[in-house]
Motif scaffolding. Structure first.
Motif, PDB file in Angstrom:
ATOM      1  N   ASP A 607       0.829  -1.200   0.000  1.00 32.54           N
ATOM      2  CA  ASP A 607       0.000   0.000   0.000  1.00 32.54           C
ATOM      3  C   ASP A 607       0.866   1.254   0.000  1.00 32.54           C
ATOM      4  OD1 ASP A 607      -2.289   1.472  -0.050  1.00 32.54           O
ATOM      5  OD2 ASP A 607      -3.091   0.769   1.860  1.00 32.54           O
ATOM      6  N   ALA A 680       2.446  -6.113   5.001  1.00 38.49           N
ATOM      7  CA  ALA A 680       1.491  -5.372   5.825  1.00 38.49           C
ATOM      8  C   ALA A 680       0.100  -5.988   5.795  1.00 38.49           C
ATOM      9  CB  ALA A 680       1.455  -3.911   5.381  1.00 38.49           C
ATOM     10  N   PRO A 682      -3.100  -8.632   4.117  1.00 36.89           N
ATOM     11  CA  PRO A 682      -3.844  -8.722   2.857  1.00 36.89           C
ATOM     12  C   PRO A 682      -4.537  -7.433   2.422  1.00 36.89           C
ATOM     13  CG  PRO A 682      -4.843 -10.114   4.550  1.00 36.89           C
ATOM     14  CD  PRO A 682      -3.556  -9.611   5.111  1.00 36.89           C
ATOM     15  N   THR A 683      -4.988  -6.595   3.356  1.00 35.56           N
ATOM     16  CA  THR A 683      -5.676  -5.385   2.886  1.00 35.56           C
ATOM     17  C   THR A 683      -4.693  -4.447   2.201  1.00 35.56           C
ATOM     18  OG1 THR A 683      -5.461  -4.329   5.056  1.00 35.56           O
ATOM     19  CG2 THR A 683      -7.515  -5.494   4.618  1.00 35.56           C
ATOM     20  N   ALA A 684      -3.491  -4.351   2.773  1.00 30.31           N
ATOM     21  CA  ALA A 684      -2.463  -3.503   2.163  1.00 30.31           C
ATOM     22  C   ALA A 684      -2.098  -4.063   0.794  1.00 30.31           C
ATOM     23  CB  ALA A 684      -1.236  -3.437   3.059  1.00 30.31           C
ATOM     24  N   LEU A 686      -3.909  -5.941  -1.190  1.00 29.09           N
ATOM     25  CA  LEU A 686      -4.990  -5.734  -2.161  1.00 29.09           C
ATOM     26  C   LEU A 686      -5.114  -4.269  -2.555  1.00 29.09           C
ATOM     27  CD1 LEU A 686      -7.733  -8.150  -0.757  1.00 29.09           C
ATOM     28  CD2 LEU A 686      -6.163  -8.531  -2.650  1.00 29.09           C
ATOM     29  N   ASN A 687      -4.839  -3.357  -1.626  1.00 28.42           N
ATOM     30  CA  ASN A 687      -4.865  -1.939  -1.986  1.00 28.42           C
ATOM     31  C   ASN A 687      -3.830  -1.619  -3.058  1.00 28.42           C
ATOM     32  OD1 ASN A 687      -6.941  -1.326  -0.283  1.00 28.42           O
ATOM     33  ND2 ASN A 687      -5.728  -0.195   1.202  1.00 28.42           N
ATOM     34  N   PHE A 707      -4.688 -18.258   2.587  1.00 35.12           N
ATOM     35  CA  PHE A 707      -4.862 -18.142   4.027  1.00 35.12           C
ATOM     36  C   PHE A 707      -4.618 -19.495   4.650  1.00 35.12           C
ATOM     37  CE2 PHE A 707      -7.399 -14.702   2.404  1.00 35.12           C
ATOM     38  CZ  PHE A 707      -7.047 -13.674   3.255  1.00 35.12           C
ATOM     39  N   GLY A 723     -16.026 -10.109   3.544  1.00 34.84           N
ATOM     40  CA  GLY A 723     -15.692  -8.692   3.693  1.00 34.84           C
ATOM     41  C   GLY A 723     -14.484  -8.321   2.852  1.00 34.84           C
ATOM     42  N   LEU A 724     -13.486  -9.187   2.878  1.00 37.46           N
ATOM     43  CA  LEU A 724     -12.252  -8.907   2.154  1.00 37.46           C
ATOM     44  C   LEU A 724     -12.506  -8.870   0.638  1.00 37.46           C
ATOM     45  CD1 LEU A 724      -9.215  -8.504   2.861  1.00 37.46           C
ATOM     46  CD2 LEU A 724      -8.886 -10.889   2.226  1.00 37.46           C
ATOM     47  N   THR A 726     -15.413  -8.483  -0.926  1.00 36.61           N
ATOM     48  CA  THR A 726     -16.316  -7.382  -1.279  1.00 36.61           C
ATOM     49  C   THR A 726     -15.565  -6.056  -1.305  1.00 36.61           C
ATOM     50  OG1 THR A 726     -18.055  -8.620  -0.167  1.00 36.61           O
ATOM     51  CG2 THR A 726     -18.551  -6.354  -0.761  1.00 36.61           C
ATOM     52  N   GLY A 727     -14.739  -5.839  -0.287  1.00 33.74           N
ATOM     53  CA  GLY A 727     -13.960  -4.599  -0.229  1.00 33.74           C
ATOM     54  C   GLY A 727     -13.034  -4.475  -1.436  1.00 33.74           C
ATOM     55  N   TYR A 728     -12.390  -5.573  -1.770  1.00 36.42           N
ATOM     56  CA  TYR A 728     -11.466  -5.602  -2.911  1.00 36.42           C
ATOM     57  C   TYR A 728     -12.228  -5.345  -4.221  1.00 36.42           C
ATOM     58  CZ  TYR A 728      -8.538  -7.994  -6.449  1.00 36.42           C
ATOM     59  OH  TYR A 728      -7.833  -8.336  -7.567  1.00 36.42           O
ATOM     60  N   ASN A 731     -13.358  -1.868  -4.621  1.00 30.53           N
ATOM     61  CA  ASN A 731     -12.227  -0.983  -4.859  1.00 30.53           C
ATOM     62  C   ASN A 731     -11.633  -1.171  -6.256  1.00 30.53           C
ATOM     63  OD1 ASN A 731     -11.018   1.071  -3.447  1.00 30.53           O
ATOM     64  ND2 ASN A 731      -9.288  -0.173  -2.773  1.00 30.53           N
TER      65      ASN A 731
END
Lengths: 789, 310
Positions: A607, A680, A682-684, A686-687, A707, A723-724, A726-728, A731
């Motif tokens: 990220d 950092a 998975p969210t970082a 994927l960002n 995972f 959630g992960l 959907t967020g990805y 985005n």
């Protein structure tokens, strides 16, 4: 970890007949199906000269083969027919790349990864009759002058700059199975005859093609009739009854529909190539038959699931004929038969129906190597469907892979595909979106190695690795000391990418032309809209939509390398570009401090806007270059970013890179960050991935995330995963496939492969049995970032 | 409290993204530095002291001693611990030059505004998973002004906010800040006053009083309890906790197991923490304790999920 909750019984139980079929399947050893090669060789030696047109030669060869192929019906089979003379077989198309694959003829049985049984007699015929005949007559040899062809082949086998998959045949499309089950071969025959009757508008070539189409229909019918006769002599009336209707008439039941589809699925893979023949939106086109069965009160949920599972076993019987070399590129026995469920319908609403849920039950409860399961998800998808799809993913096995309708439909409409059509997309092969029944996109045409451009720049026009025969391969020989700014370097990267891709273009054109001139596929073309209508074969551009998919791989490696150079050379000015090049040339030997500095520089996947934007720029560059070309079938070149296991193979031939990646180490997988560099979470990660505009890759991307099973477990795990994803997707993410793995189990599978024969892992665009992977790839699956917390 | 235009700061020891065990959904966990307790089993010893410090990770050090070359204070030693903290003036030059990430600043002072920016990057994941931000420590309430400002900023951005607290704070001072949180995880340790003081160095009177008040005033509070062998898992303590939960009309407890991962962090920064030498809390004892709560009509949650015994 404590597990007190009762394990929920999967809603689909494998019993009786199906259990037997599964056991028989898992205990059957794979064999090389030599009859296709032998029959085609016999035909082309003796009979082919009787026929003038190239189309008729191919159609008659197919007929000859299907009329002579050894056939069997195995005990308890619900769907019948095998694509080779063996139950699990690899087919050899000698006129395509088959002869190249036969380089392993003497080691197929003994090799440790994916051994193939072959009987002595077949081996001898292949060796004495088949290989010598096709060596100079295969499509590749005919497409190039000999010397150029040889150089081309060498480059290909080494997997350096790019690989042209089309050299082995085109395949990779979505046959119009909706048309097939609604019309049957009778209906298609009628359509062809009608076209022939419009004689005044047809050229002789058109007529030849259409006549060959009719012979192709004869071929599938004769094949089916032989099975019917066999079933009759065995007293198997269930099968006889089914074959009374299909393939000729429209399917009157779900079972007949699946049998009818399987006949075409088999034969397309016999005629063309057993890669990427994909089934489309099966839950959608089977639905009207389901409704009829419900109305007539003859539908049984359990029977459907059992038949569907048996159909999946059939798809799993197809394994590719890959030499050891090819296995490195495409490991895990993929045949790329994608199957798409869910998504939105033409009315823009959630299209999940009862069949969708039943199929999800089969995915969850009945793990098979094929098909490649793909589930479409949109913002408009209903909650129940998304929840169930994610729940199945969280259960492990890597299926289904998830596709974001909102991004894909957007990307397709930008490429001039009207919205209603784009809304009906399905996936081809590994990850490639296509329009079912209407497109011939050669979605897996070629794979291009992006970081090679930098290797050539660092070598001032020559690769810095690659052995004795290094030659000038770069566009320009700019001296490193003359590269004064980062922007200059980026410009050079663009120039070099364009230059290398222009070579790819020249070679791919020759191969496309070769396929059209020497390997038309009239049988496959039966189910591609536009071919009969325009009386043109699919290899010649008959399809309504044509394209060629060009994949760029190693995006993360190139971005990381450029970011490291920017930091160390241009921003901090601690080292010169020459030093960086020297360090790479030496695989960082005696450059440990410089290596540490390069590794410390920002990496894609954390990220960090600075490096992510470099990745985004490369993606845009690649798109611009690739999209500037058209193929010989009149379609656009379209970029993709998926790698199968090619990232491994390309990496094995490359020097160290300024990212800190050592010589011969693997490149990054698809759009994912380099192994272990995303620190950092998975969210970082994927960002970073979504800082790249995925619409640059209308031919599809693959993003693998893994995972450990103790993270994604239970209801909470499933919710987190949802959630992960959907967020990805919200985005801008196009695709994701999730492996939920138990590290201990994988380690055990290396030691005790027999205990874990059915353990599936997701590779790039497909699932494979872990035990079918090479030791190196098994290690990669285990070692790559396990997201924990 | 926040003065207009000036964002308050606090030392942040870590920002951990994709955290799944400290509240619902996908969360970012923010550790504030500084704590008034000194629990013998502390799992974040690097967060005890309030002042920022340079941590040294011996296992990453390649002994290139670039740090030694740039240190203006002669504070780098070649011995077992790289930094002489009495000499160090926190110029941070050593961190900059280290190529191996062996030196790291723990407790960088961030403003509430900066922290907001840092957590906003995962906002779409909070939204898609009903997650948010959890403030932990150390003890976050030590930084009351900062906490209040940050909580207000999160409210404005619609970020779900959880607080983890040991409960040692001034209720009147914190009450308006606590009202900005969607969930408060309140840590119960030892209810016997003497034993609590012995194990944590602090009195538990204010802590228990705060717990009562939060419950009385209907704050969204949930109690957490970590099983530490020989410290918190005695039968008497369990009975005391059960009695207390009943008194405040709570029938759920988040049960946690002691793990010894924190001990690896002892010594990377200056501090008084000693190693306990305990293994991770054993599963069988955990199950026994969980079942004991269950028998006493207290529902047990582990890792956010109900531990069921039927």
């Amino acid at each position: 970890m404590i597990q007190l909750q009762k394990i929920k019984q999967s809603p689909f139980r494998i019993t009786g007949r199906l259990k037997q079929l599964q056991d028989d399947h898992l205990s059957t050893k794979a064999s090389l199906g030599a009859e296709r090669a032998i029959h085609y060789t016999e035909f082309f030696k003796k009979n082919a000269k009787k026929y003038d047109s190239k189309y008729m030669k191919m159609a008659q060869a197919l007929y000859y083969h299907l009329n002579n192929r050894s056939i069997r019906i195995y005990p308890g089979e619900i769907i019948i027919g095998t694509h080779t003379e063996h139950r699990i077989g690899a087919i050899c198309q000698p006129e395509l790349a088959g002869t190249v694959m036969l380089e392993d003829l003497f080691s197929f049985e003994k090799r440790s990864t994916n051994p193939l049984h072959i009987d002595k007699k077949s081996k001898s015929i292949l060796l004495k009759k088949v290989i010598p005949y096709w060596l100079s007559k295969n499509v590749l040899a005919k497409s190039f002058s000999t010397a150029k062809g040889l150089k081309y082949s060498m480059d290909q086998l080494k997997a350096t700059f790019y690989i042209i998959n089309e050299a082995g045949g085109i395949a990779h499309f979505l046959p119009d199975y909706e048309k097939l089950i609604n019309k049957g071969t009778n209906g298609i025959r009628k359509q062809i005859n009608k076209k022939i009757s419009e004689a005044e508008n047809l050229t002789p070539q058109n007529r030849d093609y259409l006549k060959a189409s009719l012979v192709s229909l004869d071929a599938v019918e004769v094949f089916a009739d032989r099975y019917k006769k066999l079933a009759f002599t065995q007293g198997n009336l269930e099968i006889v009854e089914m074959l009374e209707n299909v393939p000729r008439k429209p399917a009157s039941s779900l079972k007949e529909a699946l049998q009818q589809i399987w006949f075409f699925q088999m034969i397309i893979q016999i005629e063309s190539l057993d890669q990427g023949i994909s089934l489309g939106r099966i839950d959608q086109y089977l639905y009207p038959i389901y409704q009829k069965e419900i109305k007539a009160k003859v539908f049984s949920e359990n029977d459907f699931k059992e038949t569907f599972a048996a159909f999946c076993l059939k798809l799993s019987e197809v394994i590719p004929l890959f030499s050891k070399r090819m296995t490195k590129l495409f490991g895990g026995l993929p045949s790329g038969q994608a199957l798409t469920i869910g998504g939105i319908g033409k009315d823009n609403k959630c299209a999940a129906n009862e069949l969708t849920y039943m199929i999800l039950d089969v995915i969850e409860g009945f793990k098979t190597r094929q098909p490649n399961w793909h589930a479409r998800i949109s913002k408009r998808s209903c909650d129940k469907y998304v929840k169930r799809a994610i729940q199945v993913v969280a259960g492990g096995g890597g299926s289904p892979a998830l596709y974001n309708d909102d991004v894909i439909i957007g990307a397709l409409t930008k490429r001039k595909i009207a919205k209603p059509r784009a809304q009906n997309y399905a996936t081809i092969g590994c990850v490639e979106p296509g329009i079912p029944g209407e497109s011939f996109t050669s979605s897996d045409a070629a794979i291009f190695n992006l970081p090679i451009a930098l290797e050539i720049i660092l070598g001032e026009g020559k690769r810095i690795s690659g052995g004795l025969f290094k030659q000038q391969s770069g566009k320009n020989k700019t001296r490193l000391k003359d590269i004064q700014t980062f922007d200059t370097l980026m410009e050079l990267v663009e120039v070099e990418l364009a230059h290398q891709i222009s070579y790819l273009k020249k070679n791919l054109d020759k191969i496309e032309k070769g396929n059209a001139d020497f390997h038309p596929t009239p049988f496959s073309s039966l189910l591609i809209k536009g071919c009969i209508e325009s009386a043109l074969d699919s290899t010649e551009g008959g399809a309504l939509f044509n394209a060629s998919g060009i994949q760029g791989i190693g995006l993360a490696d190139l971005a990381d390398s450029l970011a490291a150079i920017k930091t160390v050379v241009f921003d901090k000015k601690e080292h010169s570009l020459e030093e960086v090049a020297q360090a790479c040339r030496n695989d960082f030997k005696n450059f440990s401090t410089l290596k540490a500095k390069l590794i410390k520089a920002p990496k894609f996947g954390n990220d960090d806007a600075q490096v992510d934007e470099i990745a985004a720029r490369i993606a845009a560059m690649f798109d611009k270059i690739v999209s500037s070309y058209k193929n010989t079938r009149g379609g656009d070149w379209i970029p993709g970013a998926y790698s199968m296991t090619c990232h491994n193979a390309f990496g094995a031939n490359m020097a160290a890179l300024p990212s800190g990646r050592g010589q011969q180490e693997s490149l990054a997988d698809g759009l994912a960050p380099s192994d272990g560099s995303d620190m950092a979470g998975p969210t970082a990660s994927l960002n970073s991935v979504t800082r790249i505009d995925h619409e640059h890759f209308p031919n599809g991307v693959n993003l693998n995330i893994k995972f450990s099973s103790n993270i994604i477990r239970g209801k909470k795990g499933s919710d987190i995963l949802r959630g992960l994803v959907t967020g990805y997707f919200n985005n801008g993410g196009m695709q994701v496939q999730v492996n939920v793995l138990d590290k201990k189990l994988l380690e055990d599978a290396i030691v005790n492969p027999d205990k874990h024969r059915n353990m599936l892992v997701r590779i790039s665009g497909y699932s494979a049995y872990f035990t079918d992977l090479t030791p190196q790839m098994q290690r990669e699956v285990i070692d790559r970032t396990f997201h924990g917390c | 409290m926040t003065r207009q235009g000036i964002s308050q700061t606090a030392p942040i020891s870590e920002i951990q993204r994709f955290s799944l065990h400290d509240g619902p959904g996908i969360r970012t966990l923010v550790f504030l530095k500084g704590c008034l307790l000194g629990c013998e089993w502390c799992q974040n010893p690097e967060s005890q002291e309030i002042s920022p410090a340079i941590a040294f990770y011996k296992n990453r050090c390649k002994k290139s001693f670039e740090c030694l070359k740039v240190c203006p204070d002669d504070a780098i030693t070649k011995g077992n611990h790289r930094i002489n903290y009495t000499k160090c003036t926190m110029c941070l030059k050593c961190i900059e030059v280290c190529n191996y990430q062996a030196l790291e600043l723990i407790g960088e002072n961030l403003s509430a505004q900066d922290l907001l920016q840092a957590v906003l990057v995962d906002k779409h994941y909070y939204d898609s998973s009903n997650g948010g931000v959890t403030i932990s420590g150390g003890e976050a309430t030590l930084h009351s002004g900062f906490l209040d400002e940050f909580a207000s900023l999160c409210q404005k951005e619609n970020i779900d906010l959880t607080l983890e607290t040991c409960g040692l704070f001034s209720f009147t001072k914190l009450v308006s800040t606590l009202a900005k949180f969607d969930l408060i995880y309140f840590d119960l340790k030892i209810l016997d006053a003497r034993l609590h003081k012995k194990a944590t160095g602090a009195d538990n009177k204010v802590i228990i009083e705060n717990a009562r008040r939060l419950c009385d005033q209907k704050f969204p509070v949930e109690f957490r309890f970590t099983l530490v062998e020989g410290f918190t898992d005695g039968k008497e303590n369990l009975l005391n906790i059960i009695a207390f939960l009943k008194e405040v009309k709570k029938d759920v407890i988040h049960l946690q197991k002691y793990h010894n991962l924190g001990e690896a962090k002892i010594g990377i920064v200056p501090g008084a923490q000693k190693k306990l030498g305990l293994p991770a809390y054993p599963d069988d004892k955990f199950l026994a304790a969980a079942s004991f709560f269950y028998q006493n009509q207290i529902k047990v949650l582990f890792d956010g999920e109900v531990v069921a015994f039927d």
